[in-house]
Design a protein around this motif. Structure first.
Motif, PDB file in Angstrom:
ATOM      1  N   PRO A 159       0.801  -1.232   0.000  1.00 44.14           N
ATOM      2  CA  PRO A 159       0.000   0.000   0.000  1.00 44.14           C
ATOM      3  C   PRO A 159       0.831   1.277   0.000  1.00 44.14           C
ATOM      4  O   PRO A 159       0.462   2.264  -0.650  1.00 44.14           O
ATOM      5  N   ILE A 160       1.966   1.263   0.684  1.00 45.16           N
ATOM      6  CA  ILE A 160       2.843   2.444   0.685  1.00 45.16           C
ATOM      7  C   ILE A 160       3.426   2.670  -0.708  1.00 45.16           C
ATOM      8  O   ILE A 160       3.468   3.797  -1.205  1.00 45.16           O
ATOM      9  N   ILE A 161       3.828   1.582  -1.344  1.00 49.09           N
ATOM     10  CA  ILE A 161       4.385   1.680  -2.696  1.00 49.09           C
ATOM     11  C   ILE A 161       3.330   2.173  -3.681  1.00 49.09           C
ATOM     12  O   ILE A 161       3.598   3.047  -4.514  1.00 49.09           O
ATOM     13  N   MET A 162       2.121   1.644  -3.582  1.00 50.12           N
ATOM     14  CA  MET A 162       1.065   2.067  -4.500  1.00 50.12           C
ATOM     15  C   MET A 162       0.671   3.522  -4.263  1.00 50.12           C
ATOM     16  O   MET A 162       0.388   4.260  -5.217  1.00 50.12           O
ATOM     17  N   ALA A 163       0.640   3.951  -3.009  1.00 54.13           N
ATOM     18  CA  ALA A 163       0.332   5.360  -2.724  1.00 54.13           C
ATOM     19  C   ALA A 163       1.399   6.272  -3.323  1.00 54.13           C
ATOM     20  O   ALA A 163       1.077   7.314  -3.914  1.00 54.13           O
ATOM     21  N   HIS A 164       2.646   5.867  -3.216  1.00 53.07           N
ATOM     22  CA  HIS A 164       3.709   6.675  -3.810  1.00 53.07           C
ATOM     23  C   HIS A 164       3.608   6.659  -5.334  1.00 53.07           C
ATOM     24  O   HIS A 164       3.800   7.688  -5.984  1.00 53.07           O
TER      25      HIS A 164
END
Length: 187
Positions: A159-164
């Motif tokens: 989720p952190i990667i996708m948000a970035h």
């Protein structure tokens, strides 16, 4: 001779006569006291929300291609930290598979234009080999009872990667190129 830091350019003196004793020396005064230059300050935010779903998909694909190595390294570091206290054997497998992937990518970069390399490998093998290494790493972690660590790490980092990938607007740096301006400009 290399100059480090900010460079100051002084304008040459306008009069050819040497300064007299009664007049103040203009070269000792600051050259910018009399002149007022307009001050411009621009704030740009590297994160913004795309306007449409299509723009969002394009940005995700572009950022995954541009930052993919950094995303993989982020997942690796979090998984490495999660495996340190309990799973030493899994940690060895994880590091070994990462080293194989790094050596493979270095080999691709080193002999990319070689005639022998092009004869042996006709097509780009990165889309085949790198997912196989990822699957091999996942299977090695599962067989050494570290599968739960892998799932928790992926659940926390994806989720952190996708948000970035959605929010990071890398076109700001490409268009303005303000972040990469040198401190000292050469003339």
């Amino acid at each position: 001779m290399a100059s480090y830091g900010a460079a100051v350019q002084r304008s040459p003196a306008t009069s050819a006569n040497p300064p007299s004793q009664t007049q103040p020396d203009e070269s000792k005064q600051s050259p910018n006291l009399g002149k007022k230059k307009p001050f411009s300050f621009q704030i740009t935010c590297p994160f913004n929300i795309p306007a449409t779903d299509e723009a969002e998909a394009v940005r995700i694909i572009k950022n995954l291609g541009k930052f993919g190595l950094y995303y993989a390294e982020f997942v690796f570091i979090v998984l490495f930290i999660a495996l340190i206290p309990q799973r030493k054997v899994s940690l060895v497998y994880l590091v070994a598979f990462k080293e194989v992937a790094i050596l493979y990518l270095l080999l691709l970069r080193a002999v990319a234009n070689s005639v022998l390399f092009r004869w042996l490998i006709v097509f780009d093998t990165r889309p085949v080999i790198l997912p196989l290494l990822a699957i091999g790493t996942a299977l090695a972690l599962i067989f050494t009872d570290a599968g739960i660590h892998l799932l928790i790490t992926l659940a926390a980092t994806v989720p952190i990667i996708m948000a970035h990938a959605v929010l990071a607007d890398s076109s700001l740096n490409e268009e303005n190129n303000q972040e990469y301006e040198p401190l000292v400009s050469t003339v």
